[in-house]
Structures are given as C-alpha cells and as structure tokens.
Design a protein around this motif. Structure first.
Motif, mmCIF file in Angstrom:
data_model
loop_
_atom_site.group_PDB
_atom_site.id
_atom_site.type_symbol
_atom_site.label_atom_id
_atom_site.label_comp_id
_atom_site.label_asym_id
_atom_site.label_seq_id
_atom_site.Cartn_x
_atom_site.Cartn_y
_atom_site.Cartn_z
ATOM 1 N N LEU A 113 58.749 65.537 14.841
ATOM 2 C CA LEU A 113 57.990 66.776 14.976
ATOM 3 C C LEU A 113 56.539 66.487 15.363
ATOM 4 O O LEU A 113 55.949 67.199 16.188
ATOM 5 N N THR A 114 55.969 65.444 14.781
ATOM 6 C CA THR A 114 54.587 65.079 15.100
ATOM 7 C C THR A 114 54.444 64.708 16.568
ATOM 8 O O THR A 114 53.477 65.110 17.233
ATOM 9 N N ARG A 115 55.414 63.975 17.092
ATOM 10 C CA ARG A 115 55.350 63.570 18.498
ATOM 11 C C ARG A 115 55.499 64.768 19.438
ATOM 12 O O ARG A 115 54.805 64.859 20.458
ATOM 13 N N VAL A 116 56.400 65.680 19.091
ATOM 14 C CA VAL A 116 56.569 66.879 19.926
ATOM 15 C C VAL A 116 55.287 67.703 19.921
ATOM 16 O O VAL A 116 54.809 68.150 20.986
ATOM 17 N N LEU A 117 54.693 67.902 18.748
ATOM 18 C CA LEU A 117 53.450 68.652 18.658
ATOM 19 C C LEU A 117 52.327 67.932 19.415
ATOM 20 O O LEU A 117 51.468 68.583 20.035
ATOM 21 N N SER A 118 52.329 66.613 19.382
ATOM 22 C CA SER A 118 51.315 65.830 20.102
ATOM 23 C C SER A 118 51.380 66.103 21.597
ATOM 24 O O SER A 118 50.349 66.290 22.256
ATOM 25 N N LEU A 119 52.591 66.140 22.142
ATOM 26 C CA LEU A 119 52.759 66.386 23.575
ATOM 27 C C LEU A 119 52.336 67.811 23.942
ATOM 28 O O LEU A 119 51.742 68.037 25.001
ATOM 29 N N ILE A 120 52.639 68.757 23.064
ATOM 30 C CA ILE A 120 52.214 70.144 23.316
ATOM 31 C C ILE A 120 50.693 70.233 23.331
ATOM 32 O O ILE A 120 50.094 70.867 24.220
ATOM 33 N N LEU A 121 50.057 69.607 22.352
ATOM 34 C CA LEU A 121 48.590 69.613 22.299
ATOM 35 C C LEU A 121 47.993 68.897 23.503
ATOM 36 O O LEU A 121 46.985 69.342 24.063
ATOM 37 N N ALA A 122 48.603 67.779 23.907
ATOM 38 C CA ALA A 122 48.093 67.029 25.051
ATOM 39 C C ALA A 122 48.162 67.862 26.332
ATOM 40 O O ALA A 122 47.209 67.890 27.125
ATOM 41 N N PHE A 123 49.285 68.558 26.536
ATOM 42 C CA PHE A 123 49.411 69.398 27.731
ATOM 43 C C PHE A 123 48.399 70.538 27.699
ATOM 44 O O PHE A 123 47.775 70.855 28.722
ATOM 45 N N THR A 124 48.220 71.138 26.530
ATOM 46 C CA THR A 124 47.256 72.240 26.400
ATOM 47 C C THR A 124 45.841 71.755 26.686
ATOM 48 O O THR A 124 45.080 72.411 27.425
ATOM 49 N N GLN A 125 45.456 70.615 26.114
ATOM 50 C CA GLN A 125 44.120 70.073 26.349
ATOM 51 C C GLN A 125 43.935 69.687 27.817
ATOM 52 O O GLN A 125 42.882 69.946 28.409
ATOM 53 N N GLY A 126 44.951 69.059 28.406
ATOM 54 C CA GLY A 126 44.846 68.671 29.803
ATOM 55 C C GLY A 126 44.701 69.862 30.724
ATOM 56 O O GLY A 126 43.912 69.848 31.673
ATOM 57 N N MET A 127 45.462 70.935 30.438
ATOM 58 C CA MET A 127 45.374 72.149 31.256
ATOM 59 C C MET A 127 43.998 72.789 31.118
ATOM 60 O O MET A 127 43.398 73.241 32.108
ATOM 61 N N ALA A 128 43.475 72.828 29.885
ATOM 62 C CA ALA A 128 42.156 73.414 29.659
ATOM 63 C C ALA A 128 41.072 72.640 30.389
ATOM 64 O O ALA A 128 40.159 73.227 30.983
ATOM 65 N N LEU A 129 41.159 71.310 30.363
ATOM 66 C CA LEU A 129 40.173 70.492 31.062
ATOM 67 C C LEU A 129 40.235 70.732 32.566
ATOM 68 O O LEU A 129 39.206 70.911 33.229
ATOM 69 N N ALA A 130 41.450 70.752 33.135
ATOM 70 C CA ALA A 130 41.597 70.940 34.575
ATOM 71 C C ALA A 130 41.062 72.297 35.017
ATOM 72 O O ALA A 130 40.374 72.412 36.039
ATOM 73 N N ILE A 131 41.366 73.332 34.244
ATOM 74 C CA ILE A 131 40.880 74.681 34.594
ATOM 75 C C ILE A 131 39.358 74.737 34.486
ATOM 76 O O ILE A 131 38.674 75.335 35.319
ATOM 77 N N SER A 132 38.817 74.108 33.450
ATOM 78 C CA SER A 132 37.370 74.181 33.230
ATOM 79 C C SER A 132 36.590 73.532 34.360
ATOM 80 O O SER A 132 35.496 73.972 34.705
ATOM 81 N N TYR A 133 37.141 72.487 34.991
ATOM 82 C CA TYR A 133 36.432 71.842 36.091
ATOM 83 C C TYR A 133 36.223 72.816 37.245
ATOM 84 O O TYR A 133 35.154 72.882 37.840
#
Length: 429
Positions: A113-133
């Motif tokens: 469960l921790t690994r699945v949540l990690s990937l969800i958080l990573a995708f969310t953070q990556g998307m937020a960074l890309a949009i913010s640029y």
C-alpha cells in the motif's frame, strides 16, 4: 587486526561493494535530465522560486531536483507515504491497524500500500511541477509548448524515476548495507557537502572578501563539525527504566545482565522537522507557483519564509509540538504497560497496569521536553546563521540528523554482521 578482518569479512565486503554500486547508479540517474524540458528556463525558474521545499528536495536528492533529472523527486513521495500510512495505522483506519498486528503478512500488505501511494503522490507532484513551469514561463518551459500529452509524459517519467529508486532501495536493504531508502538519502546529502563547503568559503572570501575571511570560514567549518558531534551525542542519549521479572526462569536468565526499557531523548527522530518543514513551505510553494502575482501570495512568500520572524516562530513552534505528538506515537505508554504485564515484568516500585502507564507517560513527557527543546534549537541554528551572517547553510538540522542517524545505524549493522560471520566461522572450524 583480527577485529578489522572480521569487520570486513568476505560476506560484508560483498555487501559494501554492492551498496556502492547501487549508489553509483543513483548518482548517475541524478544527472540524466528529463526529456522535453528546457533546462535554461527551469534553472531560471528554480532560482526565482528556490528556497524552502525546493531547496530541501534538492539537498535530499543530491542536486537532482535542481537539474530536473529523472530522479528529481528522489524518495520524498515514499517518505511522505510511509508517514501517512504509519499515522493512519494508529487506530485511525481499522484495516491498517489490523494489518499492523498481523506480523509479516500485515507488514507486506502495508508495504504494498505504501508503494502504491508513493507512485500516486509522485505522479501528482510531477504533474503539478510540469504545469507550474508553463504558468510561470508563458508556455516556454516545455520544448513542445506544453501540450497535455507532454505534461503527462513528464509526470510519468518522474514517477518512473521514483519507482526505480524504490526498487534500488529494496536491493540495498536485501543485499547491501543498511536501510535502502536511508542510504539513498544519505548519498544525496553527502554528495552536496563539497558544494556546501565551497559556498561557505566563497561567502567569506568571494568578490567582496570580509576581514579575516579565511578564519571565519574555518570557524564555520569547526562549528558545523561540533554541531554534528552534539547531534550524535543527543541522538544516542536515552533514559533507561529498570525492568524486573517475576517469572523465576526468566529472572535466572537475566540475573547477570542489566535489563531495562530504553527511552530515547529524541524518540521522534527527524519526522517532526519534516512535518514542520512541509507545513511551512507548502503554502509558499503553492503561492509562488500558481499565484505569484496575487497580493496575498506576496504576503505569504514574504512573511512565512523561515528567515522571516513569523515564519521562523511558526516553524519552531510546529517542530516543538510535533516532537511531542510523534514521540507518543512511537512509544505508547499504554502498550508499554500491556507488554510488560504480558511478560510478567514490572518497573520496580511501580504497580503494573495503570500506574505503569502513568509513570511511563510522565518520564516520556519529561525527556521529550528536553528532546523537543534540543530539536528546536538544532533546526533554528542554520536559519539564525543565515539571518545573521547571510550564508545559507543547507546542512541544517534535518540533514544532520539523517546523516548521523543513518551512519550510526549502518555501523551497528556492520558490527552485527561481523559478529554473525565470526560465529559462522567458529562453527565451520
């Protein structure tokens, strides 16, 4: 000489070499840039928005965030997911609480469960960074103009980088030395130490050198070294509560050894600092990325940064409070009392049950007060140095605690493995 040979036995040497190889792969991936990103625009964006969370992520990742490499997010999503799962397991979510009590099987479920949540958080953070640029550069950060497919591709690449790091961390844990995630964080911090030393030297001996600049730089190096020594001492400090057994057989076994319940001065470790740092820097990061021109955003960026009086007071206050909160999660006095009763043991002069719970709570509260003050002073020191001398100390409280904690734990594991190897060789002989 024999102790040195046993310490670096054949099996231990293989583990050390394997760990070094995996860390080399990590460092190699930290310099591989994510495709589709205009690095010049990103470097400018990082310089304008840097500070707080950005600098913290960059320091933990060994400079990967600043270079926007495939490992830019490092293992920070995994750390966040681990903390969330651990907190929810404290009688908040019944299923997670049950898994926590199921032993190896429950641990495996929580890990998945921790690994699945990690990937969800990573995708969310990556998307937020890309949009913010794109929001901050008029759509010029991404080479294709920032269409949605490219934004998703960047987020997927960053998520894949985090997934690879979690896999590498698992390899270190199973076949190498120390905890894999901790070793990767340690490698990132150590890789940035030379830059930190150069930054300090250039500050005192740069284009406008200060009087006695070399002496001031050396004094700063000595101060940081002494700070590490203090952290090592405080992290190892503990209050030992004596334990007595009522079972005659157990009493005979432990009669010749000192049996005690260790309560560390800082049971919470570095988690309170990470919590406080995240809460303080999150509004600043959101304001600087999405609402940079708004008046309220300007106030947030000006007054909540850690070098501002309001931001510093809030940061230190949250660190102090979270130290108490997490210490009592790590060491639950009620569970301690229950475990002692199950083992037919008790603290001398203290009745089992409710009185034991109250006594452990009182002792834990006292030492946690000292630990919280120590942790607060530790995280305040680099900020005060920056405010007073103008030199930015990336090697702050969080980094020092991680650095010393991982190093001490790795040395313990090496000693344990060398002891096992000695017994193995003895039996073979």
């Amino acid at each position: 000489m024999e102790q040195i040979k046993s310490f670096f036995s054949k099996g231990t040497t293989k583990r050390i070499v394997f760990t070094i190889f995996i860390l080399f792969v990590f460092r190699l991936g930290s310099i591989l840039p994510v495709p589709f990103i205009n690095q010049a625009v990103w470097q400018s964006s990082f310089s304008n928005q840097g500070g707080g969370l950005f600098d913290f992520l960059d320091f933990l990742g060994g400079g990967a965030f600043k270079q926007f490499s495939i490992f830019a997010l490092s293992v920070s999503p995994y750390i966040t997911a681990s903390i969330v799962i651990q907190l929810l397991s404290q009688d908040v979510v019944p299923t997670l609480t049950r898994w926590q009590k199921e032993g190896v099987n429950g641990k495996r479920k929580r890990g998945t469960l921790t690994r699945v949540l990690s990937l969800i958080l990573a995708f969310t953070q990556g998307m937020a960074l890309a949009i913010s640029y794109n929001l901050n550069s008029g759509g010029t950060t991404l080479t294709t103009g920032g269409n949605n497919f490219i934004l998703i591709a960047v987020a997927i690449i960053l998520t894949a980088g985090t997934a690879v790091l979690m896999w590498l961390a698992d390899l270190i844990t199973k076949k190498g030395i120390g905890n894999g995630v901790s070793m990767i964080i340690l490698a990132g911090i150590v890789s940035q130490l030379p830059n930190q030393f150069v930054t300090i030297w250039n500050h005192f001996n740069g284009e406008a050198p200060l009087a006695n600049g070399p002496l001031l730089a050396v004094l700063m190096y000595v101060f940081l070294f002494l700070l590490v020594v203090v952290v090592v001492y405080m992290q190892e400090a503990e209050r030992r509560l004596p334990i007595q057994y009522t079972n005659a057989m157990m009493l005979t076994k432990v009669k010749k050894s000192v049996t005690y319940l260790p309560l560390k001065l800082n049971s919470a470790g570095v988690i309170p600092v990470i919590f406080a740092n995240a809460i303080i820097t999150l509004p600043i990061t959101v304001a600087s990325i999405f609402f940079a021109s708004h008046p309220n955003a300007q106030w947030i960026m000006t007054n909540l940064k850690m070098t501002a009086p309001i931001g510093l007071a809030l940061y230190l206050g949250l660190t102090f409070l979270f130290t108490f909160f997490y210490s009592f999660i790590q060491i639950d006095p009620e569970k301690v009392a229950e475990n002692l009763a199950k083992q037919n043991s008790f603290i001398p002069s203290i009745r089992p049950g409710e009185e034991t719970k109250k006594y452990v709570s009182k002792v834990l509260g006292r030492i946690t007060t000292v630990g919280a003050i120590y942790l607060t002073i530790l995280v305040a020191t680099p900020v005060l140095i920056e405010m007073g001398l103008g030199v930015q100390i990336s090697l702050g409280g969080t980094s020092i605690i991680i650095l010393t904690g991982v190093a001490l734990e790795t040395v313990r594991q090496l000693k344990n493995q060398s002891s096992v190897q000695q017994y193995t060789n003895f039996l073979e002989d």
